[in-house]
Design an enzyme around this catalytic site. Structure first.
Site, PDB file in Angstrom:
ATOM      1  N   GLN A 196      -5.385  -2.446   8.915  1.00  0.00           N
ATOM      2  CA  GLN A 196      -4.661  -3.636   7.928  1.00  0.00           C
ATOM      3  C   GLN A 196      -5.787  -4.335   8.947  1.00  0.00           C
ATOM      4  O   GLN A 196      -5.438  -4.492  10.847  1.00  0.00           O
ATOM      5  CB  GLN A 196      -3.288  -4.321   8.170  1.00  0.00           C
ATOM      6  CG  GLN A 196      -3.187  -4.782   7.308  1.00  0.00           C
ATOM      7  CD  GLN A 196      -3.245  -5.139   6.267  1.00  0.00           C
ATOM      8  OE1 GLN A 196      -3.635  -3.902   5.480  1.00  0.00           O
ATOM      9  NE2 GLN A 196      -4.585  -5.797   5.803  1.00  0.00           N
ATOM     10  N   ASP A 213     -11.815   2.258   2.886  1.00  0.00           N
ATOM     11  CA  ASP A 213     -11.528   0.254   3.474  1.00  0.00           C
ATOM     12  C   ASP A 213     -13.347   0.536   2.535  1.00  0.00           C
ATOM     13  O   ASP A 213     -13.726  -1.177   2.372  1.00  0.00           O
ATOM     14  CB  ASP A 213     -11.174  -0.139   4.563  1.00  0.00           C
ATOM     15  CG  ASP A 213     -10.180  -1.397   3.693  1.00  0.00           C
ATOM     16  OD1 ASP A 213      -9.850  -1.419   2.720  1.00  0.00           O
ATOM     17  OD2 ASP A 213      -9.885  -2.074   5.025  1.00  0.00           O
ATOM     18  N   LYS A 232       0.776  -1.190   0.159  1.00  0.00           N
ATOM     19  CA  LYS A 232      -0.411  -0.344  -0.341  1.00  0.00           C
ATOM     20  C   LYS A 232       0.605   1.261  -0.248  1.00  0.00           C
ATOM     21  O   LYS A 232       0.384   2.339  -0.576  1.00  0.00           O
ATOM     22  CB  LYS A 232      -0.701   0.135   1.311  1.00  0.00           C
ATOM     23  CG  LYS A 232      -1.709  -1.146   1.463  1.00  0.00           C
ATOM     24  CD  LYS A 232      -3.096  -1.342   2.472  1.00  0.00           C
ATOM     25  CE  LYS A 232      -3.448  -2.478   2.149  1.00  0.00           C
ATOM     26  NZ  LYS A 232      -4.140  -2.863   3.223  1.00  0.00           N
TER      27      LYS A 232
END
Ligand code: NDP
Length: 287
Positions: free
Chosen positions: A97, A120, A53
Site C-alpha cells: 500500500q 498493482d 481490499k
C-alpha cells in the site's frame, strides 16, 4: 444534452459476481487465489483502502493475508517480507500500500516484488510489457477505466483522447492503454500550455490531477466522454473528483461520477489481476 452516467459501482458489482463464480470453480479444483497486502504505518486513508481490499477479497472468495507493519519498519525488514511472500506458494498477488513512510525507498520496494505477483502492475517489468502492448498485469485504475469504456460501448479507436496527469500509476499507463486501443492520445500535465484548449478538443477526456473540481465546462467539448479519476476531499470533507460534475455533465455524452465511478473499478481490477496471476502461476508462467 442527455448524458449517460457511467456507473462504475454497478459494473464492479457485476464483475465481482462473475469473479466469485470463477473463484469457486478454481477452489473446486483445489486452487485458492491469495492476495497479500502489506501496509506500513498508520495512515488512515491507507488503512481504509486496505480494509476495503480485504472485504473485496472475502466477497469473491480470494484468500487475503494482511501484513500491518509499524511505522519504524526498516527497508531491510520490508524487503525481507517481500522476499518471503515472493516464495510463498499460497500468495498469488502482492500489494504494498502506497504511500510508504518517507524513510522507505518506494521504487526499490516495488522492484523487489516478483513481477508475476505484481498485481498493482507497478514493477518495471510489467510497465515494459504494458508499453509494448502486452499488459499482463495492468495497473488497476487505468485498466478499470478501459473496462468502463468497453462496458458502455464507447469506441476508442480514432478518437481524440486527452489524459490530464502523467503519474506512473494513473496518467502514463492510462495513455498507453488508450493508445493500444487506437486512440489518438495527448498527455497533459502542470506545464501544459493552453490546457483548456487542449482538453476541449477531446472526444474522451480523462482527469487524473488530484485537484477538486478542476475541470469545468470550458474544458469540455460538447458530447465528450469524461472520466474522472480524482479522489479529493472538499472543504466540508466530502469526496469529490477532479471534474466539476454539475457544470460539466450536461455537456457530455457520458461521464463517471465521484464517488461510484472509477474508484470501485480500481478495486475490482485488483481482484481480476489476482485471479489472473493465480491462473498464470497454476499454468507455470506468464501468458
Ligand atoms: P499525482 O499527484 O501523482 O499526479 C497528478 C498529475 O496531475 C501530475 O502529472 C501533475 O503534473 C498533474 N497536474 C497537477 N496540477 C495540474 C494542473 N494545474 N494542470 C495540469 N496538470 C496538473 O496523482 P495521481 O496520478 O496519483 O492521482 C491523480 C488523482 O487520482 C488523485 O486525486 C488521486 O487521489 C486519484 N486516484 C484515484 C484512484 C481511483 O481509484 N479512483 C486511484 C489512484 C489515484 P506534473 O507531472 O507536471 O506535476
Amino acid at each position: 444534452m442527455a448524458y449517460k452516467l457511467l456507473d462504475g459501482k454497478d459494473l464492479a458489482g457485476r464483475m465481482k459476481t462473475a469473479m466469485k463464480q470463477e473463484v469457486s470453480e478454481l477452489i473446486a479444483k483445489g486452487i485458492t487465489p491469495g492476495l497479500a497486502v502489506v501496509i506500513v504505518g498508520n495512515d488512515p486513508a491507507s488503512r481504509t483502502y486496505v480494509n476495503n481490499k480485504r472485504k473485496d477479497c472475502e466477497e469473491v472468495g480470494i484468500r487475503s493475508f494482511e501484513y500491518a507493519l509499524p511505522e519504524e519498519t526498516t527497508q531491510k525488514q520490508l524487503l525481507e517480507l517481500i522476499d518471503t511472500l515472493n516464495e510463498d506458494k499460497t500468495v498469488d498477488g502482492i500489494l504494498v500500500q502506497l504511500p510508504l513512510p518517507k524513510h522507505l525507498d518506494e521504487a526499490k520496494v516495488l522492484r523487489r516484488i516478483d513481477p508475476k505477483k505484481d498485481v498493482d502492475g507497478f514493477h518495471p517489468y510489467n510497465v515494459g510489457e504494458l508499453m509494448i502492448g502486452n499488459p499482463i498485469l495492468p495497473p488497476c485504475t487505468p485498466a478499470g477505466v478501459m473496462e468502463i469504456l468497453k462496458d458502455a460501448g464507447i469506441e476508442v479507436a480514432g478518437k481524440n483522447c486527452v489524459v490530464v496527469g502523467r503519474s506512473n500509476i494513473v496518467g502514463k499507463p492510462m495513455a498507453m492503454l488508450l493508445l493500444h486501443a487506437h486512440g489518438t492520445v495527448t498527455v497533459c500535465h502542470s506545464k501544459t500550455r493552453n490546457l483548456k484548449d487542449v482538453c476541449s478538443q477531446a472526444d474522451i477526456l480523462v482527469a487524473a490531477i488530484g485537484k477538486a473540481d478542476f475541470i469545468t465546462a470550458e474544458y469540455v467539448k460538447e458530447g465528450a466522454v469524461v472520466i474522472d479519476v480524482g479522489i479529493n476531499r472538499n472543504a466540508e470533507g466530502k469526496m469529490t473528483g477532479d471534474v466539476d460534475f454539475k457544470s460539466v455533465c450536461e455537456k457530455t455524452s457520458a461521464i463517471t461520477p465521484v464517488p461510484g465511478g472509477v474508484g470501485p473499478m480500481t478495486r475490482a481490477m485488483l481482484l481480476k489481476n489476482t485471479i489472473k496471476a493465480c491462473i498464470m502461476h497454476k499454468n507455470g508462467g506468464v501468458s
